[in-house]
Design a protein around this motif. Structure first.
Motif, PDB file in Angstrom:
ATOM      1  N   LEU A  40      37.655  23.458 -56.157  1.00 36.49           N
ATOM      2  CA  LEU A  40      38.698  22.831 -56.970  1.00 36.49           C
ATOM      3  C   LEU A  40      39.901  23.741 -57.187  1.00 36.49           C
ATOM      4  N   GLY A  41      39.735  25.028 -56.979  1.00 38.19           N
ATOM      5  CA  GLY A  41      40.855  25.966 -57.092  1.00 38.19           C
ATOM      6  C   GLY A  41      40.918  26.667 -58.428  1.00 38.19           C
ATOM      7  N   GLU A  42      41.506  26.029 -59.431  1.00 40.78           N
ATOM      8  CA  GLU A  42      41.694  26.669 -60.728  1.00 40.78           C
ATOM      9  C   GLU A  42      40.428  26.626 -61.571  1.00 40.78           C
ATOM     10  N   ASP A  43      40.246  27.666 -62.372  1.00 37.33           N
ATOM     11  CA  ASP A  43      39.054  27.761 -63.211  1.00 37.33           C
ATOM     12  C   ASP A  43      38.941  26.580 -64.165  1.00 37.33           C
ATOM     13  N   ALA A  44      40.065  26.203 -64.782  1.00 34.89           N
ATOM     14  CA  ALA A  44      40.041  25.106 -65.757  1.00 34.89           C
ATOM     15  C   ALA A  44      39.598  23.801 -65.112  1.00 34.89           C
ATOM     16  N   ALA A  45      40.002  23.570 -63.866  1.00 34.94           N
ATOM     17  CA  ALA A  45      39.612  22.340 -63.171  1.00 34.94           C
ATOM     18  C   ALA A  45      38.112  22.302 -62.925  1.00 34.94           C
ATOM     19  N   ALA A  46      37.537  23.434 -62.548  1.00 38.46           N
ATOM     20  CA  ALA A  46      36.095  23.486 -62.314  1.00 38.46           C
ATOM     21  C   ALA A  46      35.323  23.273 -63.612  1.00 38.46           C
ATOM     22  N   LEU A  47      35.793  23.880 -64.701  1.00 39.59           N
ATOM     23  CA  LEU A  47      35.129  23.702 -65.988  1.00 39.59           C
ATOM     24  C   LEU A  47      35.209  22.242 -66.450  1.00 39.59           C
ATOM     25  N   ALA A  48      36.374  21.626 -66.267  1.00 41.81           N
ATOM     26  CA  ALA A  48      36.538  20.231 -66.685  1.00 41.81           C
ATOM     27  C   ALA A  48      35.635  19.306 -65.873  1.00 41.81           C
ATOM     28  N   ALA A  49      35.539  19.544 -64.572  1.00 47.19           N
ATOM     29  CA  ALA A  49      34.694  18.708 -63.722  1.00 47.19           C
ATOM     30  C   ALA A  49      33.229  18.861 -64.113  1.00 47.19           C
ATOM     31  N   SER A  50      32.803  20.092 -64.377  1.00 41.32           N
ATOM     32  CA  SER A  50      31.418  20.326 -64.778  1.00 41.32           C
ATOM     33  C   SER A  50      31.117  19.637 -66.100  1.00 41.32           C
ATOM     34  N   ALA A  51      32.056  19.693 -67.049  1.00 40.20           N
ATOM     35  CA  ALA A  51      31.857  19.044 -68.345  1.00 40.20           C
ATOM     36  C   ALA A  51      31.794  17.532 -68.195  1.00 40.20           C
ATOM     37  N   GLN A  52      32.619  16.977 -67.313  1.00 37.05           N
ATOM     38  CA  GLN A  52      32.608  15.532 -67.094  1.00 37.05           C
ATOM     39  C   GLN A  52      31.280  15.087 -66.477  1.00 37.05           C
ATOM     40  N   LEU A  53      30.762  15.876 -65.558  1.00 39.38           N
ATOM     41  CA  LEU A  53      29.457  15.568 -64.978  1.00 39.38           C
ATOM     42  C   LEU A  53      28.357  15.656 -66.029  1.00 39.38           C
ATOM     43  N   VAL A  83      33.319  34.115 -57.182  1.00 42.96           N
ATOM     44  CA  VAL A  83      34.036  33.654 -55.998  1.00 42.96           C
ATOM     45  C   VAL A  83      35.465  34.175 -56.075  1.00 42.96           C
ATOM     46  N   PRO A  84      36.200  34.216 -54.942  1.00 45.99           N
ATOM     47  CA  PRO A  84      37.571  34.732 -54.974  1.00 45.99           C
ATOM     48  C   PRO A  84      38.480  33.905 -55.889  1.00 45.99           C
ATOM     49  N   LYS A  85      39.486  34.565 -56.441  1.00 35.18           N
ATOM     50  CA  LYS A  85      40.451  33.902 -57.307  1.00 35.18           C
ATOM     51  C   LYS A  85      41.084  32.717 -56.574  1.00 35.18           C
ATOM     52  N   GLY A  86      41.231  31.613 -57.292  1.00 37.34           N
ATOM     53  CA  GLY A  86      41.821  30.424 -56.705  1.00 37.34           C
ATOM     54  C   GLY A  86      40.843  29.543 -55.964  1.00 37.34           C
ATOM     55  N   THR A  87      39.546  29.892 -55.994  1.00 35.32           N
ATOM     56  CA  THR A  87      38.535  29.084 -55.295  1.00 35.32           C
ATOM     57  C   THR A  87      37.406  28.650 -56.226  1.00 35.32           C
ATOM     58  N   ALA A  88      37.710  28.508 -57.515  1.00 30.23           N
ATOM     59  CA  ALA A  88      36.689  28.021 -58.455  1.00 30.23           C
ATOM     60  C   ALA A  88      36.153  26.680 -57.947  1.00 30.23           C
ATOM     61  N   ARG A  89      34.897  26.436 -58.235  1.00 31.83           N
ATOM     62  CA  ARG A  89      34.240  25.299 -57.589  1.00 31.83           C
ATOM     63  C   ARG A  89      33.058  24.769 -58.379  1.00 31.83           C
ATOM     64  N   LEU A  90      32.614  23.602 -57.985  1.00 35.46           N
ATOM     65  CA  LEU A  90      31.284  23.132 -58.329  1.00 35.46           C
ATOM     66  C   LEU A  90      30.361  23.563 -57.201  1.00 35.46           C
ATOM     67  N   ARG A  91      29.213  24.108 -57.566  1.00 36.19           N
ATOM     68  CA  ARG A  91      28.234  24.516 -56.551  1.00 36.19           C
ATOM     69  C   ARG A  91      27.022  23.612 -56.688  1.00 36.19           C
ATOM     70  N   VAL A  92      26.932  22.639 -55.800  1.00 42.82           N
ATOM     71  CA  VAL A  92      25.791  21.718 -55.794  1.00 42.82           C
ATOM     72  C   VAL A  92      24.667  22.361 -54.990  1.00 42.82           C
ATOM     73  N   ALA A  93      23.497  22.484 -55.617  1.00 44.16           N
ATOM     74  CA  ALA A  93      22.324  23.044 -54.942  1.00 44.16           C
ATOM     75  C   ALA A  93      21.254  21.958 -54.867  1.00 44.16           C
ATOM     76  N   LEU A  94      20.838  21.648 -53.658  1.00 44.78           N
ATOM     77  CA  LEU A  94      19.862  20.588 -53.439  1.00 44.78           C
ATOM     78  C   LEU A  94      18.454  21.158 -53.286  1.00 44.78           C
ATOM     79  N   SER A  95      17.480  20.338 -53.607  1.00 44.74           N
ATOM     80  CA  SER A  95      16.073  20.749 -53.549  1.00 44.74           C
ATOM     81  C   SER A  95      15.243  19.613 -52.993  1.00 44.74           C
ATOM     82  N   ALA A  96      14.142  19.983 -52.354  1.00 46.53           N
ATOM     83  CA  ALA A  96      13.201  18.966 -51.878  1.00 46.53           C
ATOM     84  C   ALA A  96      12.580  18.184 -53.024  1.00 46.53           C
ATOM     85  N   SER A  97      12.720  18.683 -54.254  1.00 46.60           N
ATOM     86  CA  SER A  97      12.188  17.967 -55.412  1.00 46.60           C
ATOM     87  C   SER A  97      13.111  16.849 -55.880  1.00 46.60           C
ATOM     88  N   HIS A  98      14.343  16.798 -55.343  1.00 48.57           N
ATOM     89  CA  HIS A  98      15.224  15.668 -55.643  1.00 48.57           C
ATOM     90  C   HIS A  98      14.756  14.425 -54.881  1.00 48.57           C
TER      91      HIS A  98
END
Length: 377
Positions: A308-321, A336-351
């Protein structure tokens, strides 16, 4: 007189101002469904890629080990902290990694630090991928060796650095990178190490689905792994030649001066490793592969980043989820490098497939995600 609490609050206020403040949030659950601050959520944050942390055989092995050996190893491995379970687990890990011998550490972080500080002497040059994990970065910093950083997955850059450097050489890379979920070109990396007589240290912590390095004539390699992700327990390990493992036993300070891995974690990891090498393990990997393809077809690993890029955008998306009952953490610098804040989806066989549908629907309703980030979600 300096007031340390005033200084700490000033530092914390600075972190809050730039959206870098972090706090511990309890997740209470058995598997991907649990509660966070009293709210029932579906988690896509765990590194339990094959769902083995809650496997009945793994839990039973841990309980049985406590009943037989107690709760702790009680001392460092070189005093009285080694149990027969450690030897069984190390033999299993060596076989799994096609290596002569393996050594178990108390965490994967300690395994990387132990290898790089014990082998990275003053006459050695370490060559590290720029997106390597913090444990590799810290191991390089603590080693006496010189460290050269090569551009992420840029083997031409690595080749140039190796060609320009004399003396003993160690190349260190993850096989699956923990924040991007991309993979190293292992055959080409191995060939390059052979050409330059370099020891390859390969961190395979996130390689639940591979890639697995095939035996390569002339290659000197140490496999570093964790017991806390694919195997759902706790601890780390190094697998390689008998001589190098013996040297680590005698020189890796964070092995020598650390209490041995607990009997419960050792037994759990051993049970999980046996499952991984069975038909059931094949089925779990196939299931995980199918879930990844539901979210992002053809993606190489269970780690699916949504940048998502900016830290605030990643935090807002996580809160909305979170408000929608989906737990996906915001990952920000320095992870992660500056400007590359993100959501990190981790999948599992238990899903389940239904859980993936819920995730995809929640992602589609987010306000701040560019459409190209959701084209496969």
């Amino acid at each position: 007189m300096n007031d340390w609490n005033t200084w700490a609050e000033r530092e914390l206020s600075g972190l809050r101002a730039i959206n870098r403040y972090r706090e511990l949030i309890a997740f209470d659950g058995d598997g991907p469904i649990g509660t966070v601050r009293g709210q029932r959520v579906l988690s896509f944050a765990s590194n339990d890629y094959l769902g083995l942390a809650c496997h009945p055989q793994v839990k039973l092995a841990a309980i049985s080990a406590i009943e037989r050996f107690g709760t702790g190893a009680t001392a460092s491995r070189l005093i009285v902290g080694t149990r027969s379970l450690h030897g069984e687990l190390e033999s299993q890990l060596a076989q799994w990694n096609l290596s002569e011998r393996a050594l178990v550490f108390s965490s994967g972080y300690l395994a990387n630090l132990g290898v790089l500080t014990a082998l990275g002497e003053q006459d050695v040059t370490l060559f590290s991928d720029e997106l390597n994990h913090a444990s590799i970065i810290d191991g390089c910093r603590l080693a006496k060796a010189r460290t050269l950083i090569y551009r992420h997955l840029d083997l031409q850059h690595l080749r140039e650095l190796l060609s320009q450097t004399s003396g003993r050489k160690i190349v260190v890379s993850e096989s699956v990178f923990s924040m991007d979920g991309d993979t190293a070109p292992l055959p080409a990396l191995a060939e390059l190490c052979c050409d330059h007589g370099a020891l390859l240290v390969l961190d395979e912590a996130h390689a639940a689905l591979g890639p697995k390095l095939a035996p390569t004539p002339g290659l000197q390699v140490l496999h570093v792994g964790t017991l806390s992700k694919t195997l759902g327990a706790l601890g780390g390990f190094v697998a390689g030649s008998s001589r190098l493992i013996e040297l680590l036993i005698n020189r890796a300070r964070n092995f020598i001066f650390t209490t041995g891995l607990s009997p419960a974690d050792t037994a759990a990891a051993l049970a999980a490793a046996r499952i991984c090498q069975s038909q059931e393990g094949d089925q779990l990997r196939a299931r995980l592969r199918s879930l990844i393809d539901m979210l992002r077809p053809g993606h190489a690993s269970a780690i699916v980043p949504i940048i998502l890029g900016e830290d605030a955008a990643a935090l807002a998306a996580s809160a909305q989820l979170r408000a929608a009952g989906i737990h996906v953490p915001a990952i920000r610098p320095p992870t992660v490098p500056k400007g590359t804040a993100r959501l990190r989806v981790a999948l599992s066989a238990s899903h389940t497939e239904a859980m993936l549908d819920s995730l995809r629907g929640a992602l589609a309703r987010l306000d701040s995600i560019p459409s190209h980030q959701l084209e496969h979600a």
